[in-house]
Design a protein around this motif. Structure first.
Motif, PDB file in Angstrom:
ATOM      1  N   LYS A 101       0.147  -6.990 -23.453  1.00 21.19           N
ATOM      2  CA  LYS A 101      -0.514  -7.733 -24.522  1.00 21.19           C
ATOM      3  C   LYS A 101       0.462  -7.915 -25.683  1.00 21.19           C
ATOM      4  CE  LYS A 101      -4.975  -5.562 -23.460  1.00 21.19           C
ATOM      5  NZ  LYS A 101      -4.440  -4.652 -22.409  1.00 21.19           N
ATOM      6  N   GLN A 102       0.291  -8.969 -26.445  1.00 19.92           N
ATOM      7  CA  GLN A 102       1.069  -9.154 -27.667  1.00 19.92           C
ATOM      8  C   GLN A 102       0.198  -8.755 -28.847  1.00 19.92           C
ATOM      9  OE1 GLN A 102       2.690 -13.100 -28.322  1.00 19.92           O
ATOM     10  NE2 GLN A 102       2.852 -12.759 -30.525  1.00 19.92           N
ATOM     11  N   GLY A 103       0.646  -7.769 -29.590  1.00 17.83           N
ATOM     12  CA  GLY A 103      -0.170  -7.313 -30.700  1.00 17.83           C
ATOM     13  C   GLY A 103       0.419  -6.104 -31.382  1.00 17.83           C
TER      14      GLY A 103
ATOM     15  N   ASN B 111       4.274  -2.041 -32.250  1.00 12.05           N
ATOM     16  CA  ASN B 111       4.262  -3.492 -32.038  1.00 12.05           C
ATOM     17  C   ASN B 111       4.623  -3.785 -30.594  1.00 12.05           C
ATOM     18  OD1 ASN B 111       3.869  -4.202 -34.847  1.00 12.05           O
ATOM     19  ND2 ASN B 111       6.014  -3.716 -35.188  1.00 12.05           N
ATOM     20  N   ASN B 112       4.031  -4.812 -30.040  1.00 11.46           N
ATOM     21  CA  ASN B 112       4.436  -5.305 -28.730  1.00 11.46           C
ATOM     22  C   ASN B 112       4.404  -6.835 -28.764  1.00 11.46           C
ATOM     23  OD1 ASN B 112       5.229  -4.641 -25.990  1.00 11.46           O
ATOM     24  ND2 ASN B 112       3.382  -5.711 -25.377  1.00 11.46           N
ATOM     25  N   PRO B 113       5.544  -7.520 -28.500  1.00 10.70           N
ATOM     26  CA  PRO B 113       6.770  -6.936 -27.965  1.00 10.70           C
ATOM     27  C   PRO B 113       7.507  -6.090 -28.991  1.00 10.70           C
ATOM     28  CG  PRO B 113       7.122  -9.236 -28.524  1.00 10.70           C
ATOM     29  CD  PRO B 113       5.658  -8.979 -28.694  1.00 10.70           C
ATOM     30  N   SER B 114       8.290  -5.154 -28.469  1.00 11.43           N
ATOM     31  CA  SER B 114       9.160  -4.351 -29.306  1.00 11.43           C
ATOM     32  C   SER B 114      10.604  -4.635 -28.883  1.00 11.43           C
ATOM     33  CB  SER B 114       8.820  -2.865 -29.162  1.00 11.43           C
ATOM     34  OG  SER B 114       9.553  -2.088 -30.089  1.00 11.43           O
ATOM     35  N   PHE B 115      11.536  -3.824 -29.342  1.00  6.83           N
ATOM     36  CA  PHE B 115      12.933  -4.026 -28.974  1.00  6.83           C
ATOM     37  C   PHE B 115      13.654  -2.693 -28.977  1.00  6.83           C
ATOM     38  CE2 PHE B 115      13.033  -3.830 -33.519  1.00  6.83           C
ATOM     39  CZ  PHE B 115      14.302  -3.402 -33.892  1.00  6.83           C
TER      40      PHE B 115
ATOM     41  N   ILE C 163      -4.836  -8.020 -31.335  1.00  3.18           N
ATOM     42  CA  ILE C 163      -4.218  -8.601 -30.143  1.00  3.18           C
ATOM     43  C   ILE C 163      -4.032 -10.089 -30.411  1.00  3.18           C
ATOM     44  CG2 ILE C 163      -4.417  -9.009 -27.658  1.00  3.18           C
ATOM     45  CD1 ILE C 163      -4.144  -6.054 -28.472  1.00  3.18           C
ATOM     46  N   GLU C 164      -2.788 -10.539 -30.379  1.00  5.81           N
ATOM     47  CA  GLU C 164      -2.474 -11.940 -30.652  1.00  5.81           C
ATOM     48  C   GLU C 164      -2.542 -12.794 -29.390  1.00  5.81           C
ATOM     49  OE1 GLU C 164       0.646 -12.185 -34.132  1.00  5.81           O
ATOM     50  OE2 GLU C 164       1.352 -10.773 -32.630  1.00  5.81           O
ATOM     51  N   ASN C 165      -2.074 -12.245 -28.291  1.00 11.90           N
ATOM     52  CA  ASN C 165      -2.082 -12.972 -27.017  1.00 11.90           C
ATOM     53  C   ASN C 165      -2.207 -11.989 -25.870  1.00 11.90           C
ATOM     54  OD1 ASN C 165      -1.685 -15.923 -27.482  1.00 11.90           O
ATOM     55  ND2 ASN C 165       0.161 -15.225 -28.542  1.00 11.90           N
ATOM     56  N   SER C 166      -2.880 -12.416 -24.820  1.00 14.35           N
ATOM     57  CA  SER C 166      -2.980 -11.629 -23.595  1.00 14.35           C
ATOM     58  C   SER C 166      -3.257 -12.596 -22.448  1.00 14.35           C
ATOM     59  CB  SER C 166      -4.107 -10.594 -23.694  1.00 14.35           C
ATOM     60  OG  SER C 166      -5.368 -11.242 -23.667  1.00 14.35           O
ATOM     61  N   ASP C 167      -3.326 -12.068 -21.244  1.00 17.39           N
ATOM     62  CA  ASP C 167      -3.610 -12.924 -20.094  1.00 17.39           C
ATOM     63  C   ASP C 167      -5.112 -13.084 -19.865  1.00 17.39           C
ATOM     64  OD1 ASP C 167      -4.225 -10.404 -19.213  1.00 17.39           O
ATOM     65  OD2 ASP C 167      -2.734 -10.353 -17.600  1.00 17.39           O
ATOM     66  N   THR C 168      -5.907 -12.642 -20.829  1.00 13.63           N
ATOM     67  CA  THR C 168      -7.367 -12.754 -20.742  1.00 13.63           C
ATOM     68  C   THR C 168      -7.803 -14.201 -20.928  1.00 13.63           C
ATOM     69  OG1 THR C 168      -7.541 -10.542 -21.689  1.00 13.63           O
ATOM     70  CG2 THR C 168      -9.543 -11.888 -21.676  1.00 13.63           C
TER      71      THR C 168
ATOM     72  N   LYS D 296     -13.578  -6.113 -26.375  1.00 18.41           N
ATOM     73  CA  LYS D 296     -13.053  -6.076 -25.009  1.00 18.41           C
ATOM     74  C   LYS D 296     -11.559  -5.781 -24.966  1.00 18.41           C
ATOM     75  CE  LYS D 296     -16.521  -9.257 -23.137  1.00 18.41           C
ATOM     76  NZ  LYS D 296     -16.774 -10.556 -22.488  1.00 18.41           N
ATOM     77  N   LEU D 297     -10.793  -6.360 -25.894  1.00 16.35           N
ATOM     78  CA  LEU D 297      -9.344  -6.247 -25.829  1.00 16.35           C
ATOM     79  C   LEU D 297      -8.772  -5.143 -26.715  1.00 16.35           C
ATOM     80  CD1 LEU D 297      -8.169  -9.989 -25.797  1.00 16.35           C
ATOM     81  CD2 LEU D 297      -8.324  -8.402 -23.876  1.00 16.35           C
ATOM     82  N   ALA D 298      -9.266  -5.039 -27.947  1.00 19.05           N
ATOM     83  CA  ALA D 298      -8.655  -4.133 -28.913  1.00 19.05           C
ATOM     84  C   ALA D 298      -9.303  -2.756 -28.952  1.00 19.05           C
ATOM     85  CB  ALA D 298      -8.690  -4.767 -30.300  1.00 19.05           C
ATOM     86  N   ALA D 299     -10.624  -2.680 -28.747  1.00 22.19           N
ATOM     87  CA  ALA D 299     -11.324  -1.396 -28.839  1.00 22.19           C
ATOM     88  C   ALA D 299     -10.807  -0.360 -27.835  1.00 22.19           C
ATOM     89  CB  ALA D 299     -12.831  -1.603 -28.664  1.00 22.19           C
TER      90      ALA D 299
END
Length: 482
Positions: free
Chosen positions: A152-154, A171-175, A452-457, A466-469
């Motif tokens: 997930k991106q968030g 953070n994701n993505p990270s580096f 969550i900014e983006n996911s494959d949902t 559903k996504l963050a909790a």
């Protein structure tokens, strides 16, 4: 001696005298300034001629130094689990500078801070042994958030409400900051800087976005503090079929108009009824809404001691009545970082007292002597304890009966608030999925915020519950289960 030679001699003497004056001026008065100039390459070389001090998590160094074999830069920085801790450490690069804790405490970590010098260091003008930076980060909570965010991106942040200690920041993505520590890492830097540098973007601290319905906690706090709500179980009289004030635009709620018709504030928070919170904001007005938001940290750059900027925002410019109503549900021009929303929940859980968030507990010299301590941070009573108690009560209902059920932690008291924020022109971008919550058990407490900014949902399935909790649940369980 003829006249011409005499004049030439005098002129030469004047030049020599001017040169001596200039040299004396440079050495006596400008020497230190030139030595400290950021463009002085000797300073950069000096920073890496010895191993650097370390950044510490849970008593263990998450940084190190390794010999380069080079003539100028004899050592370079290394990282343990670099992507996991990058939002905290930042990077220390021979070519690209420093960021985050590596930047704030650069002089401590490279030994140039005057507080580190011993009498012998002063006599010999030698660089002191470097100091260390001890963080408040909890390895278990940090790892739980990092693992849960994969795919997930968030971003996610956790705070101990009683102390203000930041327990996790992910953070994701990270580096991997270890990729850019050397003097010849240009290709790695280009790769990390691609796509407007999103890999290195600190969403947790420095990317305010629409908080959606999680901001309803701020609206509810303002309504209680200003006497607009005195009983969270009393019907509000606000119709489910609601038109935004000053417009002909209907404001729907996901639960439906009938479910949100004349409901109590508790039910409105559980069902996330837009009509109730938009109307409360409209009645309160911009000034009272902004005042509550600012007490909780909006419109202020939060020192962590790594400053969170730009600040989370509640509009200061004059708004129309419909715009004020929209801010009540976390839309229009309201913007918040995960750190900010964790601060809101932290104050609610801590009886209305907001303790200044911080990610460093101590800064020490090489012998462990404390140079700076953050163990007694500033705190402010930002709302009445009764207001905080009413908010906690309503948030528990969200976690037990509403969209926050996935955040439940066995044996712990949990309260939460879901949020989904629209983005883009005509909602062209995927919505943001938010969740903020608190958990407490056996004297321990934690406040969490996740976006969550983006996911494959599938877009129709995007929601904070559903996504963050579930991510918040893993973070709270990691802390409360110890």
């Amino acid at each position: 001696m003829n006249k011409t030679i005499r004049r030439a001699s005098v002129f030469c003497l004047l030049l020599v005298a001017a040169l001596l004056v200039r040299v004396t001026w440079v050495q006596a008065y400008q020497g230190q300034a030139l030595a400290d100039d950021k463009h002085n390459r000797r300073n950069l070389i000096g920073q890496y001629e010895n191993p650097l001090g370390n950044i510490i998590v849970g008593g263990e160094a998450i940084t190190g130094s390794v010999k380069t074999g080079g003539k100028d830069f004899q050592y370079k920085r290394t990282y343990v689990d670099g992507p996991l801790y990058a939002p905290i450490t930042g990077y220390s690069s021979q070519a690209y500078g420093v960021s985050m804790l590596e930047g704030v405490y650069k002089n401590i970590l490279n030994g140039s801070d005057s507080r580190l010098k011993t009498p012998m260091d002063i006599l010999t003008n030698k660089r002191a042994a470097p100091g260390n930076v001890l963080t408040t980060i909890d390895k278990g909570v940090q790892k739980a958030a990092y693992d849960a965010l994969q795919g997930k991106q968030g971003s996610a942040v956790a705070i101990d409400p009683a102390t203000g200690q930041i327990l996790a920041m992910v953070n994701n993505p990270s580096f991997d900051p270890g990729r850019i520590t050397g003097a010849t890492d240009e290709q790695a830097w280009k790769e990390l800087s691609a796509d407007q540098g999103k890999a290195m973007e600190n969403v947790a601290l420095r990317k305010p976005q629409a908080p959606g319905s999680t901001f309803k906690l701020v609206t509810m706090a303002a309504a209680i503090e200003n006497g607009l709500v005195s009983d969270i179980d009393a019907p509000t009289g606000i119709p489910g079929a609601y038109t935004i004030p000053g417009t002909r635009t209907a404001l729907p709620s996901e639960a439906g108009n009938e479910a949100c018709n004349n409901v109590s504030v508790r039910t409105a928070l559980r069902l996330s009824c837009n009509n109730v919170f938009a109307e409360l904001a409209s009645k309160l007005g911009q000034d009272k809404m902004r005042a509550m938001a600012e007490k909780l940290g909006f419109n202020t750059e939060t020192a962590t001691p790594v400053t969170a900027r730009p600040a989370s925002k509640y509009p200061s410019a004059k708004m129309s009545v419909d715009q004020v109503a929209q801010t009540g549900i976390g839309q229009f021009d309201v913007q918040a970082t995960p750190l900010q929303m964790a601060m809101v929940t932290s104050a609610i859980e801590n009886g209305g007292k907001l303790v200044a968030p911080h990610m460093v507990s101590e800064v020490t010299d090489s012998g462990g002597n404390v140079l700076e301590s953050f163990k007694d941070p500033k705190s402010d009573q930002v709302m009445n304890a009764k207001t905080a108690s009413m908010l906690q009560d309503a948030m528990r209902t969200v976690a037990t009966q509403g969209g926050g059920k996935p955040a439940q932690v066995a044996g712990a008291e949990v309260g939460g608030k879901t949020g989904t924020a629209q983005r883009g022109v005509n909602n062209s971008l995927s919505p943001l999925a938010w969740f903020t919550s608190y958990g407490k058990r056996d004297g321990k407490q934690i406040a969490v915020a996740v976006v969550i900014e983006n996911s494959d949902t599938d877009r129709s399935e995007i929601g904070g519950g559903k996504l963050a909790a579930p991510i918040a649940q893993k973070m709270m369980a990691a802390w409360l289960g110890k």
